[in-house]
Design an enzyme around this catalytic site. Structure first.
Site, PDB file in Angstrom:
ATOM      1  N   GLY A   7      64.556 -14.063 -97.453  1.00 36.73           N
ATOM      2  CA  GLY A   7      64.994 -15.451 -97.344  1.00 36.73           C
ATOM      3  C   GLY A   7      65.725 -15.894 -98.595  1.00 36.73           C
ATOM      4  N   GLY A   9      66.996 -18.992 -99.205  1.00 37.24           N
ATOM      5  CA  GLY A   9      67.020 -20.442 -99.374  1.00 37.24           C
ATOM      6  C   GLY A   9      66.445 -20.844-100.720  1.00 37.24           C
ATOM      7  CG  ASN A 104      56.370 -26.261 -94.896  1.00 36.39           C
ATOM      8  OD1 ASN A 104      55.533 -26.229 -95.794  1.00 36.39           O
ATOM      9  ND2 ASN A 104      57.597 -26.699 -95.087  1.00 36.39           N
ATOM     10  CB  ALA A 129      62.987 -25.205-105.192  1.00 41.27           C
ATOM     11  CE  LYS A 184      53.099 -27.950 -98.170  1.00 42.39           C
ATOM     12  NZ  LYS A 184      53.696 -26.618 -98.409  1.00 42.39           N
ATOM     13  CG  ASN A 192      57.365 -32.612 -94.034  1.00 46.96           C
ATOM     14  OD1 ASN A 192      57.052 -33.137 -95.102  1.00 46.96           O
ATOM     15  ND2 ASN A 192      57.648 -31.324 -93.946  1.00 46.96           N
TER      16      ASN A 192
END
Length: 302
Positions: A7, A9, A104, A129, A184, A192
């Protein structure tokens, strides 16, 4: 030790940078050849506290990657991309490989259940980030990487994870993966979706009595499904604390909405709705948020 970070990203770049700073042998697997080529030519640039550091990195596309050579595969992709990636690398994996998942939501857990027998750990990342371009990541805020073993065949992965912590990149071990991921998840489900639909930063949710009450309704519904049923007030206080600590942050789901990209709504809200249905429970507030986000995605996919 050979580490494959899958990944390219923001999180993939950030984790790769700090792994390289610890002298790990890192291969960063990207989706496009263009990004891999740029990383090989220019290196990975890490920006922190207005200081820039160039870090040499080896990068390949996932299709080119010799995943069978990896000791540890670290998955830093969006949850909705994970199933296809797992199918692509399954035939390449070797018997004693270790997997570390950073997604997530909870759909990556559902995928992990189906894996043949690797050593698996789950982690959550609260570092700030932002990927500025194909080769540059800005570390906007020091958070934590918290991890726990899902199933363990050797101590190999555990030993490696214990070498990672630093003052710039704290890493902490937990005993129970369900408690870690659900903590989390409760934060994600409260912040979100609401920020994505309202366009607000995290901290702005606390400035509105109505939105704070709405968050509590979402929390109460999600908590009904917590498999361990821990201290409810402690977890609600944690949600409020994270909201305050990240007050100026824009949630990842809101960033996706702003860029008209697919969100992780299924991994977060969809997962809860599937579990609720299996247990004969109704989650009206979460159902509303889920459908509203699906409608929003469909509106810009037309």
């Amino acid at each position: 030790m050979k580490i494959y970070v899958i990944g390219g990203g923001a999180i993939g770049l950030l984790v790769s940078a700090y792994l390289k700073k610890k002298n790990n042998e890192v291969t960063l697997c990207t989706r496009t050849k263009a990004q891999a080529d740029q990383l090989n030519q220019q290196g990975l640039t890490l920006i922190r506290n207005d200081q820039s550091e160039s870090i040499p990195i080896h990068s390949v596309t996932l299709k080119q990657a010799k995943v069978e050579e990896a000791d540890v595969c670290l998955f830093a992709v969006k949850s909705y991309d994970l199933e296809l990636i797992m199918k692509e690398i399954t035939s390449k994996r070797k018997k004693d490989q270790s997997y570390l998942f950073l997604q997530n939501g909870m759909t990556h857990v559902e995928l992990a259940f189906k894996l043949p027998d690797p050593t698996i750990a789950f982690a959550t990342v609260s570092h700030g980030a932002v990927r500025l371009d194909q080769t540059t990541v800005q570390h906007t805020g020091v958070g934590e990487v918290n991890w726990a073993m899902y199933q363990q065949r050797t101590n190999y992965l555990t030993d490696w994870l214990h070498t990672l912590p630093s003052s710039e990149f704290p890493v902490y071990e937990h005993d129970v993966w369900e408690e870690l991921l659900w903590s989390k998840l409760l934060v994600n489900v409260c912040l979100n979706p609401i920020t994505a639909l309202t366009g607000m930063k995290n901290g702005e949710l606390l400035e509105s009595t109505e939105l704070k009450q709405f968050m509590k309704c979402v929390f109460d519904e999600a908590f009904l499904l917590h498999p361990l049923q821990p201290d409810k007030e402690r977890h609600w206080s944690q949600v409020l604390s994270v909201c305050k600590q990240t007050a100026e942050n824009t949630s990842s789901m809101l960033v996706d909405i702003k860029h008209e990209r697919q969100t992780e709504v299924d991994a977060i809200l969809g997962y809860l709705l599937r579990i609720a249905k299996a247990n004969g429970l109704s989650l009206p507030t979460i159902s509303f948020l889920y459908q509203a986000l699906i409608n929003r995605e469909q509106s810009y996919q037309l």
